[in-house]
Design a protein around this motif. Structure first.
Motif, short mmCIF file in Angstrom:
data_model
loop_
_atom_site.label_atom_id
_atom_site.label_comp_id
_atom_site.label_asym_id
_atom_site.label_seq_id
_atom_site.Cartn_x
_atom_site.Cartn_y
_atom_site.Cartn_z
N MET A 1 -9.62 -11.34 -1.46
CA MET A 1 -8.29 -10.74 -1.58
C MET A 1 -7.48 -11.01 -0.31
N ILE A 2 -6.27 -11.50 -0.48
CA ILE A 2 -5.36 -11.75 0.64
C ILE A 2 -4.21 -10.77 0.53
N VAL A 3 -3.95 -10.01 1.59
CA VAL A 3 -2.85 -9.06 1.63
C VAL A 3 -1.66 -9.72 2.32
N ILE A 4 -0.50 -9.65 1.68
CA ILE A 4 0.72 -10.22 2.23
C ILE A 4 1.69 -9.10 2.56
N THR A 5 2.12 -9.05 3.81
CA THR A 5 3.17 -8.11 4.22
C THR A 5 4.52 -8.83 4.21
N ALA A 6 5.59 -8.06 4.14
CA ALA A 6 6.96 -8.60 4.10
C ALA A 6 7.10 -9.69 3.03
N PRO A 7 6.68 -9.40 1.78
CA PRO A 7 6.65 -10.45 0.75
C PRO A 7 8.01 -10.84 0.19
N THR A 8 9.05 -10.06 0.49
CA THR A 8 10.38 -10.42 -0.01
C THR A 8 11.23 -11.10 1.06
N GLY A 9 10.69 -11.26 2.28
CA GLY A 9 11.41 -11.91 3.36
C GLY A 9 11.38 -13.43 3.22
N ARG A 13 7.96 -14.61 1.16
CA ARG A 13 8.09 -15.05 -0.24
C ARG A 13 7.64 -16.50 -0.40
N GLN A 14 7.82 -17.31 0.64
CA GLN A 14 7.38 -18.71 0.56
C GLN A 14 5.87 -18.82 0.72
N VAL A 15 5.27 -17.93 1.54
CA VAL A 15 3.81 -17.90 1.64
C VAL A 15 3.20 -17.59 0.27
N ASP A 32 10.11 -1.98 -2.10
CA ASP A 32 10.81 -1.95 -3.38
C ASP A 32 10.29 -3.09 -4.25
N PRO A 33 9.34 -2.81 -5.14
CA PRO A 33 8.77 -3.89 -5.96
C PRO A 33 9.80 -4.63 -6.81
N ALA A 37 10.23 -11.37 -7.16
CA ALA A 37 10.53 -12.19 -8.34
C ALA A 37 9.58 -11.78 -9.48
N GLU A 38 10.07 -11.87 -10.71
CA GLU A 38 9.29 -11.40 -11.85
C GLU A 38 7.95 -12.12 -11.95
N ASP A 39 7.94 -13.43 -11.70
CA ASP A 39 6.68 -14.16 -11.79
C ASP A 39 5.69 -13.72 -10.73
N VAL A 40 6.21 -13.28 -9.57
CA VAL A 40 5.33 -12.78 -8.52
C VAL A 40 4.77 -11.42 -8.91
N ARG A 41 5.62 -10.51 -9.40
CA ARG A 41 5.16 -9.18 -9.82
C ARG A 41 4.06 -9.27 -10.87
N ASP A 42 4.17 -10.27 -11.74
CA ASP A 42 3.18 -10.43 -12.81
C ASP A 42 1.89 -11.06 -12.32
N SER A 43 1.87 -11.57 -11.10
CA SER A 43 0.72 -12.36 -10.63
C SER A 43 -0.02 -11.73 -9.47
N VAL A 44 0.50 -10.64 -8.90
CA VAL A 44 -0.11 -10.05 -7.72
C VAL A 44 -0.33 -8.55 -7.95
N GLU A 45 -1.17 -7.98 -7.10
CA GLU A 45 -1.35 -6.53 -7.06
C GLU A 45 -0.34 -5.96 -6.07
#
Length: 302
Positions: A1-9, A13-15, A32-33, A37-45
């Motif tokens: 499992m890889i945890v990503i912080t600041a995923p909308t920055g 988001r590019q990572v 704020d989930p 992006a919708e494809d990201v929300r559907d693919s990550v926890e």
């Protein structure tokens, strides 16, 4: 499992886009989930909240192997130390508890420079690295010069005034990197399970370039005359205060610019391994040119 912080920055988001091309499970921490992006929300926890919150990082780090750490902007912070080091303390406190194997962080160039302890945001980011490293976790600090993408913040001034402004000498050649390349490097380290130990990884862009050089390239790409104008450090700080930044954080921006003008980003020798691909011209074609075609959000004043 890889945890990503600041995923909308811009970087985070590019990572994620790079990681989604792998089979690695991804967990993100986001205030704020709906901003994902919708494809990201559907693919990550998704773990909702701030990665400066002890309860949030405790939940997010549970069962994780690696963490991508990026401190979000906090323009109203009471100090640079609070924005970088104090924000990171809750995460550092639980890294050992959850047996995190690897941390990849976005940090700044400058360690070893004679002005590193007077460099504002850079000094803060290096202190943050030291805090993470003190936990004993395997750590790679991706050490960055200035981002090409920061020039796009002045897209309105470039379009309407034919100028962009900074307090750094126009003829000083410095490294500059595109965020797309930062994200690619970060993803490679996050997906590589073989490394141990602690070190910095400079990410320098393809070559050193001055702001005068940038102005020539921008002019050519946009098909109009664009020049670079050096402004005073005081005017630079005043601009950030005008747009709502705390005095301490505006001072941190000013100190960082002063240190870069003193050669802060030149403390690391360029090699093929620490040079990345995207040229400033290519970045201008792909990013700045479209930005200069958009309506300005607010005018740039100097």
């Amino acid at each position: 499992m890889i945890v990503i912080t600041a995923p909308t920055g811009n970087i985070g988001r590019q990572v994620i886009q790079h990681l989604l091309m792998s089979s690695a499970p991804i967990r993100v921490i986001v205030r704020d989930p709906s901003q994902l992006a919708e494809d990201v929300r559907d693919s990550v926890e998704v773990v909702k909240g701030s990665h400066g919150d002890p309860g949030v990082v405790n939940e997010a780090f549970s069962g994780a192997d690696a963490v991508f750490w990026l401190v979000p902007p906090d323009p109203k912070a009471v100090s640079v130390k609070a924005a970088y080091v104090d924000f990171t303390r809750p995460a550092a406190a639980v890294l050992k508890e959850h047996h995190i194997k690897r941390v990849v962080s976005i940090t700044a160039l400058g360690r070893g420079s004679p002005v590193a302890d007077q460099a504002g945001f850079v000094t803060g980011s290096m202190a943050m690295d030291d805090l993470i490293a003190s936990t004993g976790v395997a750590f790679r600090g991706l050490a960055m010069p200035s981002f090409m993408d920061n020039i796009a913040r002045q897209a309105a001034a470039i379009r309407d005034q034919g100028k962009f402004f900074l307090p750094i000498s126009g003829g000083l050649k410095l490294p500059s990197v595109a965020t797309r390349d930062i994200a690619a490097v970060a993803a490679r380290w996050l997906l590589d399970e073989s490394w141990t130990g602690q070190s910095e990884v400079p990410v320098l862009g393809p070559k050193d370039i001055s702001f005068n050089d940038m102005a020539e390239i921008i002019s050519d790409v946009l098909g109009k005359a664009v020049s670079y104008q050096q402004i005073s450090l005081d005017a630079y700080k005043a601009r950030f205060v005008q747009f709502g930044m705390s005095n301490a954080m505006a001072q941190g921006m000013m100190d960082m610019a002063w240190a870069k003008d003193q050669g802060l980003d030149l403390a690391v020798s360029r090699t093929p391994d620490n040079s990345t691909q995207t040229s400033f011209r290519q970045w201008c074609e792909d990013t700045l040119k479209p930005a200069c075609s958009a309506e300005p959000i607010f005018p740039i004043r100097h």
